[in-house]
Design a protein around this motif. Structure first.
Motif, short mmCIF file in Angstrom:
data_model
loop_
_atom_site.label_atom_id
_atom_site.label_comp_id
_atom_site.label_asym_id
_atom_site.label_seq_id
_atom_site.Cartn_x
_atom_site.Cartn_y
_atom_site.Cartn_z
N MET A 160 0.84 -1.21 0.00
CA MET A 160 0.00 0.00 0.00
C MET A 160 0.87 1.26 0.00
O MET A 160 0.55 2.24 -0.67
CB MET A 160 -0.92 0.03 1.24
CG MET A 160 -2.06 -0.97 1.19
SD MET A 160 -3.01 -0.92 2.72
CE MET A 160 -3.95 0.60 2.46
N ILE A 178 -6.09 -10.01 3.77
CA ILE A 178 -5.35 -9.02 4.56
C ILE A 178 -4.95 -9.64 5.90
O ILE A 178 -5.56 -10.59 6.38
CB ILE A 178 -6.18 -7.74 4.82
CG1 ILE A 178 -7.54 -8.08 5.45
CG2 ILE A 178 -6.36 -6.95 3.53
CD1 ILE A 178 -8.31 -6.87 5.97
N ASP A 229 -0.93 -4.30 8.67
CA ASP A 229 -1.85 -4.03 7.55
C ASP A 229 -3.02 -3.15 8.01
O ASP A 229 -3.49 -2.30 7.24
CB ASP A 229 -2.45 -5.33 6.99
CG ASP A 229 -1.44 -6.21 6.28
OD1 ASP A 229 -0.28 -5.79 6.11
OD2 ASP A 229 -1.83 -7.34 5.91
N GLU A 286 -2.07 0.42 8.32
CA GLU A 286 -1.84 0.99 6.98
C GLU A 286 -3.18 1.35 6.36
O GLU A 286 -3.33 2.41 5.75
CB GLU A 286 -1.08 -0.02 6.12
CG GLU A 286 -0.19 0.63 5.10
CD GLU A 286 0.80 1.61 5.71
OE1 GLU A 286 1.56 1.23 6.62
OE2 GLU A 286 0.82 2.77 5.27
N LEU A 287 -4.15 0.47 6.52
CA LEU A 287 -5.49 0.77 5.99
C LEU A 287 -6.05 2.02 6.67
O LEU A 287 -6.79 2.79 6.05
CB LEU A 287 -6.42 -0.43 6.21
CG LEU A 287 -6.24 -1.56 5.20
CD1 LEU A 287 -6.81 -2.88 5.73
CD2 LEU A 287 -6.92 -1.18 3.86
N VAL A 332 -8.06 -1.95 -1.10
CA VAL A 332 -7.48 -3.30 -1.13
C VAL A 332 -8.58 -4.32 -1.41
O VAL A 332 -9.50 -4.50 -0.61
CB VAL A 332 -6.78 -3.62 0.21
CG1 VAL A 332 -6.18 -5.03 0.17
CG2 VAL A 332 -5.71 -2.59 0.53
N LEU A 370 -10.93 -2.02 12.35
CA LEU A 370 -11.05 -1.21 11.13
C LEU A 370 -12.13 -0.15 11.29
O LEU A 370 -11.99 0.97 10.78
CB LEU A 370 -11.32 -2.12 9.92
CG LEU A 370 -10.11 -2.99 9.51
CD1 LEU A 370 -10.51 -4.03 8.47
CD2 LEU A 370 -8.97 -2.11 8.97
N VAL A 392 -12.09 2.73 8.41
CA VAL A 392 -11.86 2.02 7.15
C VAL A 392 -13.16 1.33 6.71
O VAL A 392 -13.62 0.41 7.37
CB VAL A 392 -10.75 0.96 7.30
CG1 VAL A 392 -10.54 0.20 5.99
CG2 VAL A 392 -9.46 1.60 7.79
N SER A 410 -7.95 7.45 4.89
CA SER A 410 -7.90 6.01 5.11
C SER A 410 -8.10 5.24 3.82
O SER A 410 -8.60 5.77 2.83
CB SER A 410 -8.94 5.59 6.14
OG SER A 410 -10.20 6.11 5.83
N GLY A 411 -7.68 3.98 3.84
CA GLY A 411 -7.93 3.09 2.72
C GLY A 411 -9.32 2.50 2.81
O GLY A 411 -10.17 3.00 3.58
N VAL A 438 -11.47 -1.53 2.33
CA VAL A 438 -11.40 -2.96 2.03
C VAL A 438 -12.54 -3.31 1.10
O VAL A 438 -13.70 -3.02 1.40
CB VAL A 438 -11.51 -3.80 3.33
CG1 VAL A 438 -11.59 -5.29 3.00
CG2 VAL A 438 -10.32 -3.53 4.25
#
Ligand code: PSU
Ligand code: MN
Length: 312
Positions: free
Chosen positions: A111, A127, A143, A146-147, A154, A172, A177, A223-224, A226
């Motif tokens: 990422m 993940i 992970d 990072e998210l 992802v 999360l 996330v 943020s990322g 999922v």
């Protein structure tokens, strides 16, 4: 450009021209699957992404540089050297770069590379997350952090139930996330299509996913996300059998006192052994399925014609 980062010419050209790019990780090659299945899978993933109209960027650390896009020879080297290549997450990057070493990048490190390169969509198998028993061991994959901090989507088949999936989703949620289920209400459990746990939002199309991501990042959220894509029905494994297998693998890890970054690769290899390779076949198919969806999401992210709420 950052001297520690090198983007393959084909990937750079696609990004400059606003074409779709999908990042792929390399821990799955070096630590997640045995040779030669890892090599075949890595090359097949790139082909799947291409066939779906996007450019693949397999990410890794090569000779002390963060790389987005590897040559076939480099992929082969990572596949052959396997576990002798360092598994690289966020905390390992400075060391490996300063020493000019190679590293197989986890979801977290991939990422980071994707973000530095300007790639917003990434496909993997599963993940990392909150391990079972984490209240005592504190074993929570980087992970998840990072998210929390890196704006990359992802695409995965959920997470293996070597993890505590409920706690993973709680974590999360705390870090903002979003968990998007692709044509599913349930968070998938890697080999199994369901886990009994709900996703935040069910999405029917790659376009809807891209619109949500554009809105999320368009207001400056960092943020990322999922994108949870269940394993195709045809390849899904029996839930109960896998639960027993996973429990056995975890017991073996405890017995052998496997800890830290070695735990996830140990469990993956042990599950492979215990299922006599059945899990490997499922693993390969679900990653390819994710690569295909990621390519479609990446295309929807770069498309200009659909209605959205502002460009990113
Ligand atoms: N889960 C899988 N297959 C994998 C991994 C996780 O089903 O190959 C790899 C990914 O690279 C992920 C990493 O980012 O393991 C997580 O390791 P850790 O739990 O040490 O953070
Ligand atoms: Mn860990």
């Amino acid at each position: 450009m950052n001297p520690f980062v090198a983007i393959a010419p084909e990937v750079q050209a696609a990004l400059s021209e606003g074409r779709a790019v999908v990042a792929l990780e390399s821990t799955i090659i070096a630590h997640g699957m045995p040779y030669p299945a890892n090599l075949e899978t890595a090359l097949r993933l790139e082909a799947v992404v291409r066939q779906a109209g996007a450019v693949p960027a397999t990410c890794a650390i090569v000779d002390g540089r963060l790389r987005a896009g590897l040559s076939e020879e480099e992929i082969e080297r990572f596949a052959q050297k396997g576990r002798s290549i360092a598994k690289a997450s966020r905390r390992d990057l400075g060391y490996l770069l300063s020493r000019g070493l190679d590293g197989a990048t986890t979801v977290a490190a991939t990422m980071i590379i994707a973000h530095l390169a300007g790639i917003r969509c990434f496909a993997t198998g599963g993940i990392g997350g909150v391990h079972r028993g984490a209240s005592a061991t504190f074993d929570i994959s980087a992970d998840l952090q990072e998210l929390a901090h890196t704006p990359v989507a992802v695409v995965c088949a959920g997470a293996k139930s070597i993890l505590d999936l409920g706690l993973t989703l709680e974590y999360l949620e705390t870090f903002g996330v979003p968990i998007l289920g692709y044509q599913t209400d349930e968070f998938p459990a890697f080999y199994a299509r369901s886990s009994g746990l709900k996703v935040d939002y069910r999405m029917e199309t790659p376009e809807a996913i891209a619109q949500l991501l554009k809105a999320h990042w368009g207001i400056g959220l960092r943020s990322g996300a999922v994108v949870a894509n269940p394993i195709p029905e045809l390849y899904a494994l029996n839930d109960k059998d896998m639960e027993e297998t996973i429990a056995k693998a975890i017991a073996d890890a405890e017995h052998q006192r496997i800890r830290g970054k070695d735990l996830t690769p140990f469990l993956l290899a042990r599950i492979e052994q215990l299922t006599g390779g059945l899990s490997l076949k499922a693993n390969v198919e679900l990653v390819c399925n994710n690569a295909h969806l990621a390519a479609r999401v990446a295309q929807a992210l770069v498309a200009r014609h659909h209605q959205g709420f502002g460009a990113v």
